[in-house]
Design an enzyme around this catalytic site. Structure first.
Site, mmCIF file in Angstrom:
data_model
loop_
_atom_site.group_PDB
_atom_site.id
_atom_site.type_symbol
_atom_site.label_atom_id
_atom_site.label_comp_id
_atom_site.label_asym_id
_atom_site.label_seq_id
_atom_site.Cartn_x
_atom_site.Cartn_y
_atom_site.Cartn_z
ATOM 1 N N VAL A 49 0.822 -1.207 0.000
ATOM 2 C CA VAL A 49 0.000 0.000 0.000
ATOM 3 C C VAL A 49 0.859 1.261 0.000
ATOM 4 O O VAL A 49 0.560 2.236 -0.698
ATOM 5 C CB VAL A 49 -0.968 0.009 1.212
ATOM 6 C CG1 VAL A 49 -1.756 1.316 1.282
ATOM 7 C CG2 VAL A 49 -1.914 -1.184 1.157
ATOM 8 N N CYS A 50 1.931 1.253 0.766
ATOM 9 C CA CYS A 50 2.752 2.458 0.965
ATOM 10 C C CYS A 50 3.246 3.100 -0.326
ATOM 11 O O CYS A 50 3.149 4.323 -0.471
ATOM 12 C CB CYS A 50 3.899 2.164 1.918
ATOM 13 S SG CYS A 50 3.326 1.666 3.571
ATOM 14 N N PRO A 51 3.759 2.345 -1.302
ATOM 15 C CA PRO A 51 4.246 3.029 -2.506
ATOM 16 C C PRO A 51 3.129 3.708 -3.293
ATOM 17 O O PRO A 51 3.371 4.714 -3.964
ATOM 18 C CB PRO A 51 4.919 1.922 -3.318
ATOM 19 C CG PRO A 51 4.332 0.659 -2.816
ATOM 20 C CD PRO A 51 4.006 0.901 -1.368
ATOM 21 N N LEU A 54 2.823 7.104 -1.475
ATOM 22 C CA LEU A 54 3.995 7.947 -1.689
ATOM 23 C C LEU A 54 3.997 8.513 -3.108
ATOM 24 O O LEU A 54 4.292 9.702 -3.314
ATOM 25 C CB LEU A 54 5.271 7.164 -1.410
ATOM 26 C CG LEU A 54 5.459 6.765 0.061
ATOM 27 C CD1 LEU A 54 6.470 5.642 0.186
ATOM 28 C CD2 LEU A 54 5.862 7.951 0.893
#
Length: 177
Positions: A49-51, A54
């Site tokens: 999920v994080c990328p 970002l």
């Protein structure tokens, strides 16, 4: 759990990964006084999920700049982990804002978003030019934030007015009677 809205943001010296810089950049949150700061925490590098978040924030970085705000990301990964991830994952190729390497977990703990597993919760703090937290949101690691909503919330908070649900810039605000 999270830092209370209306509190002064802590001012810690932290190391950050910044694309194009040799070695970690040291920064303090107080360096952003006079501007709005969008400080966001994400759980871990090399995740799913994080990328997406970002990259979505990088896409809107100019829009945040237009309203006088800067972006700073943070996770409890090290500078070296950040460097490895940001220089090898093509989805992160446009990320140019600083990403704090909070390996000692001091920043996440100071903001009240440090999980028991040592990772930061997914959290967003809008900090005004005086260093006061004006908005905070915290969620589990599984649900990515809506970056358009982060920008909209920032714009609403910046009005200093009463903004109804779903308010957008240019729309009327409410008048207390």
């Amino acid at each position: 759990m999270s830092m209370d809205v209306g509190e002064q943001a802590p001012d810690l010296a932290v190391a950050a990964f910044v694309r194009g810089m040799e070695g970690p950049m040291e920064l303090r949150l107080s360096e952003y006084r006079g501007r709005w700061l969008v400080l966001f925490f994400y759980p871990r590098d090399f995740t799913f999920v994080c990328p997406t978040e970002l990259a979505a924030l990088a896409e809107l970085e100019a829009d945040f700049g237009t309203v006088g705000a800067v972006l700073v990301g943070a996770s409890t990964d090290s500078y070296w982990t950040h460097r490895a991830w940001f220089t090898t994952d093509p989805r992160l190729g446009t990320v140019s804002y600083p990403v704090v390497a909070d390996a000692n977990q001091a920043l996440a703990a100071a903001f009240g978003v440090l999980g028991r597993d040592g990772a930061a919760y997914r959290a967003t703090f809008l900090i005004d030019p005086d260093g006061v937290v004006r908005h905070a949101s915290v969620t589990t690691g599984d649900a990515g934030r809506n970056v358009d909503e982060v920008l909209r919330t920032l714009q609403a908070v910046q009005t200093g007015a009463l903004c109804p649900a779903g308010w957008r810039p240019g729309e009327p605000t409410l008048v207390a009677s």
